[in-house]
Design a protein around this motif. Structure first.
Motif, PDB file in Angstrom:
ATOM      1  N   UNK A  16       0.806  -1.096   0.023  1.00 55.64           N
ATOM      2  CA  UNK A  16       0.169   0.027  -0.067  1.00 55.64           C
ATOM      3  C   UNK A  16       0.886   1.138  -0.016  1.00 55.64           C
ATOM      4  N   UNK A  17       1.976   1.002   0.550  1.00 54.16           N
ATOM      5  CA  UNK A  17       2.938   2.322   0.340  1.00 54.16           C
ATOM      6  C   UNK A  17       3.692   2.358  -0.930  1.00 54.16           C
ATOM      7  N   UNK A  18       3.685   1.400  -1.822  1.00 50.34           N
ATOM      8  CA  UNK A  18       4.150   1.570  -3.082  1.00 50.34           C
ATOM      9  C   UNK A  18       3.454   2.180  -4.099  1.00 50.34           C
ATOM     10  N   UNK A  19       3.772   3.253  -4.602  1.00 45.16           N
ATOM     11  CA  UNK A  19       2.793   4.075  -5.400  1.00 45.16           C
ATOM     12  C   UNK A  19       2.443   3.199  -6.732  1.00 45.16           C
ATOM     13  N   UNK A  20       3.287   2.723  -7.095  1.00 44.39           N
ATOM     14  CA  UNK A  20       3.052   1.968  -8.412  1.00 44.39           C
ATOM     15  C   UNK A  20       2.028   0.718  -8.111  1.00 44.39           C
ATOM     16  N   UNK A  21       2.263   0.036  -7.164  1.00 45.28           N
ATOM     17  CA  UNK A  21       1.286  -1.151  -7.000  1.00 45.28           C
ATOM     18  C   UNK A  21      -0.130  -0.626  -6.596  1.00 45.28           C
ATOM     19  N   UNK A  22      -0.016   0.593  -5.842  1.00 50.08           N
ATOM     20  CA  UNK A  22      -1.566   1.118  -5.378  1.00 50.08           C
ATOM     21  C   UNK A  22      -2.068   1.561  -6.506  1.00 50.08           C
ATOM     22  N   UNK A  23      -1.328   2.108  -7.649  1.00 50.62           N
ATOM     23  CA  UNK A  23      -2.211   2.809  -8.720  1.00 50.62           C
ATOM     24  C   UNK A  23      -2.689   1.761  -9.632  1.00 50.62           C
ATOM     25  N   UNK A  24      -1.536   0.776  -9.957  1.00 48.45           N
ATOM     26  CA  UNK A  24      -2.067  -0.094 -11.171  1.00 48.45           C
ATOM     27  C   UNK A  24      -2.888  -1.196 -10.660  1.00 48.45           C
ATOM     28  N   UNK A  25      -2.893  -1.373  -9.245  1.00 47.58           N
ATOM     29  CA  UNK A  25      -3.699  -2.315  -8.683  1.00 47.58           C
ATOM     30  C   UNK A  25      -5.317  -2.062  -8.096  1.00 47.58           C
ATOM     31  N   UNK A  26      -5.252  -0.794  -8.139  1.00 51.07           N
ATOM     32  CA  UNK A  26      -6.445  -0.135  -7.216  1.00 51.07           C
ATOM     33  C   UNK A  26      -7.188   0.951  -8.322  1.00 51.07           C
ATOM     34  N   UNK A  27      -6.239   1.875  -8.619  1.00 49.89           N
ATOM     35  CA  UNK A  27      -6.848   3.036  -9.333  1.00 49.89           C
ATOM     36  C   UNK A  27      -7.030   3.040 -10.813  1.00 49.89           C
ATOM     37  N   UNK A  28      -5.919   2.262 -11.360  1.00 49.45           N
ATOM     38  CA  UNK A  28      -5.937   2.107 -12.831  1.00 49.45           C
ATOM     39  C   UNK A  28      -6.940   1.532 -13.569  1.00 49.45           C
ATOM     40  N   UNK A  55      -3.356 -10.264 -12.330  1.00 49.34           N
ATOM     41  CA  UNK A  55      -2.107 -10.141 -13.241  1.00 49.34           C
ATOM     42  C   UNK A  55      -1.005  -9.318 -12.870  1.00 49.34           C
ATOM     43  N   UNK A  56      -1.437  -8.072 -12.684  1.00 47.22           N
ATOM     44  CA  UNK A  56      -0.464  -7.170 -12.057  1.00 47.22           C
ATOM     45  C   UNK A  56       0.288  -7.464 -11.044  1.00 47.22           C
ATOM     46  N   UNK A  57      -0.527  -7.957  -9.993  1.00 39.67           N
ATOM     47  CA  UNK A  57       0.259  -8.243  -8.651  1.00 39.67           C
ATOM     48  C   UNK A  57       0.813  -9.576  -8.614  1.00 39.67           C
ATOM     49  N   UNK A  58       0.371 -10.587  -9.469  1.00 35.93           N
ATOM     50  CA  UNK A  58       1.013 -11.803  -9.444  1.00 35.93           C
ATOM     51  C   UNK A  58       1.869 -11.843 -10.214  1.00 35.93           C
ATOM     52  N   UNK A 137      -2.184 -16.564 -10.735  1.00 37.08           N
ATOM     53  CA  UNK A 137      -1.315 -15.755 -11.338  1.00 37.08           C
ATOM     54  C   UNK A 137       0.012 -15.752 -10.386  1.00 37.08           C
ATOM     55  N   UNK A 138      -0.263 -15.951  -9.119  1.00 41.41           N
ATOM     56  CA  UNK A 138       0.956 -16.186  -7.968  1.00 41.41           C
ATOM     57  C   UNK A 138       1.827 -17.205  -8.456  1.00 41.41           C
ATOM     58  N   UNK A 139       1.168 -18.308  -8.816  1.00 37.01           N
ATOM     59  CA  UNK A 139       2.254 -19.541  -9.363  1.00 37.01           C
ATOM     60  C   UNK A 139       2.982 -19.128 -10.461  1.00 37.01           C
ATOM     61  N   UNK A 140       2.494 -18.159 -11.522  1.00 42.76           N
ATOM     62  CA  UNK A 140       3.347 -18.087 -12.561  1.00 42.76           C
ATOM     63  C   UNK A 140       4.334 -17.106 -12.110  1.00 42.76           C
ATOM     64  N   UNK A 162       3.233  -9.951 -18.557  1.00 43.23           N
ATOM     65  CA  UNK A 162       1.990  -9.605 -18.193  1.00 43.23           C
ATOM     66  C   UNK A 162       1.491  -8.753 -19.146  1.00 43.23           C
ATOM     67  N   UNK A 163       2.068  -7.736 -19.790  1.00 39.21           N
ATOM     68  CA  UNK A 163       1.463  -6.714 -20.635  1.00 39.21           C
ATOM     69  C   UNK A 163       0.930  -7.373 -21.993  1.00 39.21           C
ATOM     70  N   UNK A 164       1.772  -8.184 -22.422  1.00 37.43           N
ATOM     71  CA  UNK A 164       1.039  -8.974 -23.769  1.00 37.43           C
ATOM     72  C   UNK A 164      -0.052 -10.044 -23.526  1.00 37.43           C
ATOM     73  N   UNK A 165       0.065 -10.517 -22.269  1.00 32.47           N
ATOM     74  CA  UNK A 165      -1.111 -11.516 -21.675  1.00 32.47           C
ATOM     75  C   UNK A 165      -2.365 -10.666 -21.436  1.00 32.47           C
ATOM     76  N   UNK A 166      -2.389  -9.515 -20.955  1.00 35.46           N
ATOM     77  CA  UNK A 166      -3.879  -8.949 -20.337  1.00 35.46           C
ATOM     78  C   UNK A 166      -4.554  -8.421 -21.629  1.00 35.46           C
ATOM     79  N   UNK A 167      -3.642  -8.030 -22.706  1.00 34.58           N
ATOM     80  CA  UNK A 167      -4.325  -7.579 -23.855  1.00 34.58           C
ATOM     81  C   UNK A 167      -4.843  -9.019 -24.702  1.00 34.58           C
ATOM     82  N   UNK A 168      -3.844  -9.903 -24.951  1.00 34.69           N
ATOM     83  CA  UNK A 168      -4.407 -10.987 -25.842  1.00 34.69           C
ATOM     84  C   UNK A 168      -5.363 -11.938 -25.165  1.00 34.69           C
ATOM     85  N   UNK A 169      -5.345 -11.773 -23.619  1.00 30.98           N
ATOM     86  CA  UNK A 169      -6.543 -12.794 -23.054  1.00 30.98           C
ATOM     87  C   UNK A 169      -7.677 -12.276 -22.578  1.00 30.98           C
TER      88      UNK A 169
END
Length: 232
Positions: A16-28, A55-58, A137-140, A162-169
């Motif tokens: 929660x203190x990591x701006x990147x994780x907080x933004x991409x997993x919660x706000x984005x 996917x972003x988190x795991x 996702x965590x296993x991957x 992660x990036x190609x996967x979220x678009x193709x999936x």
């Protein structure tokens, strides 16, 4: 149990203190939902965004965290204490799951309360699909952490996967909008099964076959991670 609670709480605070994780997993994902709010079939987007959060988190965040711990000898030091490194791994999973759930609640709440999307028709199946998709996702992510020698390498590999996967999936964009060749490529991606399970469960038509496929990927990924993982 006390060590697990302490470590998982610590890991969650770090996330929660990591701006990147907080933004991409919660706000984005919520921002993407707002941007697509004019769509007539907004309910198709929501389950995909839930899969994207996981996917972003795991796949992107978790490998970088584990690579950092290995590089800084945290895992090796823990191995000499009563607190097993395994506790740190499960604590990281718990923290990621809570962060992912927070993002999912926000996206689902905005969709249902803000834009009138019908609530999940099968909440129990959706919860199961969410947990199984998270574990997949965590296993991957742990496989990536196992093969990457350094934290920066783990982060780079995670992003490249992660990036190609979220678009193709179909997590970022519904697969119905992809060209035929790209849609066919997506059929073979693990995250596609997560999107399918979440979408079907939200619509009230969960498939045991999809759940079994995700479970198989979890087992395979976990086995590979255990075989390849090094504490230092």
């Amino acid at each position: 149990m006390r060590a697990f609670r302490s470590l998982s709480g610590s890991e969650l605070r770090l996330l929660f203190r990591d701006p990147g994780s907080l933004f991409f997993m919660v706000a984005f994902p919520a921002m993407l939902l707002v941007l697509n709010s004019g769509s007539d079939d907004l309910e198709i987007f929501v389950p995909g965004y839930l899969a994207m959060i996981l996917a972003i988190g795991g796949i992107a965040t978790l490998p970088a965290v584990m690579g950092t711990y290995r590089e800084r000898k945290v895992l090796r030091r823990l191995a000499t204490t009563p607190v097993s490194p395994l506790v740190l791994l499960t604590g990281q999973i718990a923290a990621q799951l809570v962060m992912g759930l927070a993002g999912a609640v926000i996206v689902g709440g905005v969709a249902v309360l803000g834009f009138g999307v019908a609530p999940p028709a099968h909440p129990a199946a959706l919860a199961l699909a969410f947990v199984l998709s998270a574990l997949m996702c965590y296993a991957i992510g742990f496989v990536i952490a196992a093969v990457a020698p350094r934290a920066r390498t783990a982060e780079l590999i995670g992003l490249l996967v992660m990036f190609p996967m979220i678009f193709l999936a179909g997590a970022a964009i519904p697969r119905e909008g992809l060209a035929g060749e790209l849609r066919e490529m997506g059929e073979y991606l693990p995250l596609t099964q997560a999107v399918t399970a979440l979408r079907d469960s939200w619509a009230g038509t969960p498939s045991i076959t999809t759940f079994l496929l995700i479970s198989g990927i979890i087992i395979l990924g976990t086995a590979l991670a255990v075989a390849l993982f090094r504490w230092e």
